[in-house]
Write an enzyme that holds these catalytic residues in place. Structure first.
Site, PDB file in Angstrom:
ATOM      1  N   SER A 196      53.479  45.144  54.865  1.00 11.85           N
ATOM      2  CA  SER A 196      54.615  44.214  54.861  1.00 11.85           C
ATOM      3  C   SER A 196      55.261  44.234  53.478  1.00 11.85           C
ATOM      4  CB  SER A 196      54.060  42.813  55.137  1.00 11.85           C
ATOM      5  OG  SER A 196      55.019  41.819  54.897  1.00 11.85           O
TER       6      SER A 196
ATOM      7  N   TYR B  41      48.503  35.095  53.744  1.00 18.25           N
ATOM      8  CA  TYR B  41      49.124  36.276  54.356  1.00 18.25           C
ATOM      9  C   TYR B  41      49.377  37.359  53.295  1.00 18.25           C
ATOM     10  CZ  TYR B  41      52.480  39.079  57.058  1.00 18.25           C
ATOM     11  OH  TYR B  41      53.134  40.114  57.701  1.00 18.25           O
TER      12      TYR B  41
HETATM   13  N1  LIG Z   1      57.800  40.269  61.974  1.00 19.16           N
HETATM   14  C1  LIG Z   1      57.918  40.515  60.684  1.00 19.16           C
HETATM   15  O1  LIG Z   1      58.875  40.076  60.027  1.00 19.16           O
HETATM   16  C2  LIG Z   1      56.885  41.377  59.983  1.00 19.16           C
HETATM   17  C3  LIG Z   1      57.191  41.849  58.697  1.00 19.16           C
HETATM   18  C4  LIG Z   1      56.263  42.625  58.027  1.00 19.16           C
HETATM   19  C5  LIG Z   1      55.052  42.954  58.636  1.00 19.16           C
HETATM   20  N2  LIG Z   1      54.767  42.494  59.900  1.00 19.16           N
HETATM   21  C6  LIG Z   1      53.468  42.859  60.472  1.00 19.16           C
HETATM   22  O2  LIG Z   1      53.674  43.482  61.729  1.00 19.16           O
HETATM   23  C7  LIG Z   1      52.496  43.314  62.540  1.00 19.16           C
HETATM   24  C8  LIG Z   1      52.914  42.843  63.921  1.00 19.16           C
HETATM   25  O3  LIG Z   1      53.501  41.564  63.825  1.00 19.16           O
HETATM   26  P1  LIG Z   1      54.760  41.106  64.705  1.00 19.16           P
HETATM   27  O4  LIG Z   1      55.811  40.689  63.771  1.00 19.16           O
HETATM   28  O5  LIG Z   1      55.050  42.099  65.748  1.00 19.16           O
HETATM   29  O6  LIG Z   1      54.199  39.730  65.314  1.00 19.16           O
HETATM   30  P2  LIG Z   1      53.660  39.333  66.759  1.00 19.16           P
HETATM   31  O7  LIG Z   1      54.694  39.581  67.783  1.00 19.16           O
HETATM   32  O8  LIG Z   1      53.115  37.972  66.582  1.00 19.16           O
HETATM   33  O9  LIG Z   1      52.485  40.385  67.007  1.00 19.16           O
HETATM   34  C9  LIG Z   1      51.196  40.240  66.477  1.00 19.16           C
HETATM   35  C10 LIG Z   1      50.248  40.977  67.388  1.00 19.16           C
HETATM   36  O10 LIG Z   1      48.940  40.897  66.831  1.00 19.16           O
HETATM   37  C11 LIG Z   1      48.068  40.491  67.874  1.00 19.16           C
HETATM   38  N3  LIG Z   1      46.846  39.850  67.388  1.00 19.16           N
HETATM   39  C12 LIG Z   1      46.709  38.690  66.724  1.00 19.16           C
HETATM   40  N4  LIG Z   1      45.389  38.453  66.504  1.00 19.16           N
HETATM   41  C13 LIG Z   1      44.711  39.483  67.056  1.00 19.16           C
HETATM   42  C14 LIG Z   1      43.330  39.824  67.162  1.00 19.16           C
HETATM   43  N5  LIG Z   1      42.370  39.034  66.695  1.00 19.16           N
HETATM   44  N6  LIG Z   1      43.004  40.982  67.791  1.00 19.16           N
HETATM   45  C15 LIG Z   1      43.958  41.784  68.293  1.00 19.16           C
HETATM   46  N7  LIG Z   1      45.267  41.516  68.253  1.00 19.16           N
HETATM   47  C16 LIG Z   1      45.638  40.377  67.629  1.00 19.16           C
HETATM   48  C17 LIG Z   1      48.889  39.565  68.742  1.00 19.16           C
HETATM   49  O11 LIG Z   1      48.254  39.420  69.985  1.00 19.16           O
HETATM   50  P3  LIG Z   1      48.271  38.044  70.859  1.00 19.16           P
HETATM   51  O12 LIG Z   1      49.566  38.085  71.608  1.00 19.16           O
HETATM   52  O13 LIG Z   1      47.075  38.164  71.723  1.00 19.16           O
HETATM   53  O14 LIG Z   1      48.174  36.913  69.884  1.00 19.16           O
HETATM   54  C18 LIG Z   1      50.189  40.355  68.788  1.00 19.16           C
HETATM   55  O15 LIG Z   1      50.097  41.385  69.727  1.00 19.16           O
HETATM   56  C19 LIG Z   1      51.596  42.321  61.783  1.00 19.16           C
HETATM   57  O16 LIG Z   1      50.582  43.031  61.113  1.00 19.16           O
HETATM   58  C20 LIG Z   1      52.552  41.681  60.782  1.00 19.16           C
HETATM   59  O17 LIG Z   1      51.894  41.221  59.640  1.00 19.16           O
HETATM   60  C21 LIG Z   1      55.667  41.713  60.575  1.00 19.16           C
END
Ligand SMILES: NC(=O)c1ccc[n+]([C@@H]2O[C@H](COP(=O)([O-])OP(=O)(O)OC[C@H]3O[C@@H](n4cnc5c(N)ncnc54)[C@H](OP(=O)(O)O)[C@@H]3O)[C@@H](O)[C@H]2O)c1
Length: 287
Positions: A136, A149
């Site tokens: 990130s 985080y």
């Molecule tokens: N969105 C942003 O602005 C952003 C920016 C930089 C980096 N990221 C990174 O991108 C990645 C994905 O995030 P996202 O933005 O797509 O958010 P998201 O839609 O909330 O996706 C997060 C995913 O992680 C899963 N997860 C959470 N806890 C878990 C566990 N214990 N075991 C397996 N899966 C688990 C969730 O599953 P459930 O549905 O079962 O909870 C969901 O599928 C993360 O690593 C985040 O830090 C996001």
């Protein structure tokens, strides 16, 4: 056309957001995707995507990680890529947070990644494959009130640099993806965790709430679609010479600047931003 051995990939956290978009993108661009998710409904939906095998995968449960490896081995297709995407967000003023909150953050964003990577390393070694880490902007820019985080993503950056220097000469590449704001459900989840009721005696909550709300609103405004990150992941998996880091953000020049500015200067900018957000919050409350 990619050779068969290089077209199989496992994506964790595939139920929504970046993970889901990555599954769809890779599956429609010549990959067979193993899509890890926890929720029954998500697994059903994922299994309907062509070239996709859905599998139950909570990255904090070693028995599910072992079962996932067995399932992938039994399919006999090998594994070329592991996309460590699953992640959660814990925020709040550090001096008000219990250690349990930081541990919960690290269980998913750090230890889960280690467990998964270690378990699948033998398959990646066999295929001379790639580990793609979803870090990130918080992996190099630590913002206040998002300490758990940011700490987890900084840890992931260090882990990935060490791992890369340990395994690259064995033929396995490690690539970091550093997205800025992306339009996913993660913002709503973060918003809930700066609820002032959770920190009734905090001396920081006014600042934390103002900055948190401002950052979330700004994040939503500047957010890229998850498909933009999925595309960067595709390049990380398919380029003959992938970059070590892919910064994926609308205002990438701001982040490049933050990477090179002296920390005391960035501190001053952050302080100014907090004061500005408090003024905005006061003005809005008075209207
Ligand atoms: N969105 C942003 O602005 C952003 C920016 C930089 C980096 N990221 C990174 O991108 C990645 C994905 O995030 P996202 O933005 O797509 O958010 P998201 O839609 O909330 O996706 C997060 C995913 O992680 C899963 N997860 C959470 N806890 C878990 C566990 N214990 N075991 C397996 N899966 C688990 C969730 O599953 P459930 O549905 O079962 O909870 C969901 O599928 C993360 O690593 C985040 O830090 C996001």
């Amino acid at each position: 056309m990619m050779p068969k051995h290089s077209s199989v990939v496992l994506v964790s956290g595939a139920s929504s957001g970046i993970g889901r978009a990555t599954v769809e993108y890779l599956a429609s661009h010549g990959f067979h995707v193993f899509a890890g998710a926890r929720d029954r409904r998500a697994l059903e939906e994922l299994s309907r995507i062509p070239n996709t095998t859905a599998l139950r995968l909570d990255v904090t449960r070693p028995e599910e990680i072992r079962a996932a490896r067995k399932m992938i081995e039994d399919k006999g297709m090998g594994l070329f890529g592991l996309v460590n995407n699953a992640g959660i967000v814990e925020v709040g003023p550090l001096m008000d947070l219990e250690s349990a909150s930081l541990r919960a953050q690290f269980e998913v964003n750090f230890f889960g990644i280690h467990e998964l990577t270690k378990t699948f390393f033998p398959l990646l070694l066999q295929s001379q494959g790639r580990v793609v880490m979803i870090s990130s902007d918080s992996g190099f820019f630590a913002t206040p009130f998002a300490g758990p985080y940011c700490a987890s993503k900084f840890a992931l950056e260090g882990y990935s640099d060490s791992l890369r220097r340990e395994i690259t000469h064995h033929g396995v590449k490690v690539i970091l993806i550093e997205p800025g704001p992306v339009a996913t459900a993660i913002w709503g989840k973060a918003e809930k965790s700066i609820d002032p009721d959770k920190f009734p005696h905090s001396i920081f909550i006014k600042e934390a709430k103002a900055l948190g709300e401002y950052s979330i609103a700004q994040g939503q405004r500047d957010a890229l679609p998850p498909s933009a990150v999925a595309e960067a992941i595709y390049w990380a998996l398919t380029s003959a010479k992938p970059r070590l880091r892919y910064l994926v953000a609308k205002k990438s020049w701001e982040y490049r600047l933050i990477k090179i500015l002296p920390a005391y200067f960035v501190d001053r900018l952050v302080r100014k931003k907090i004061q500005q957000t408090i003024r905005i919050a006061k003005k809005m409350a008075a209207e």
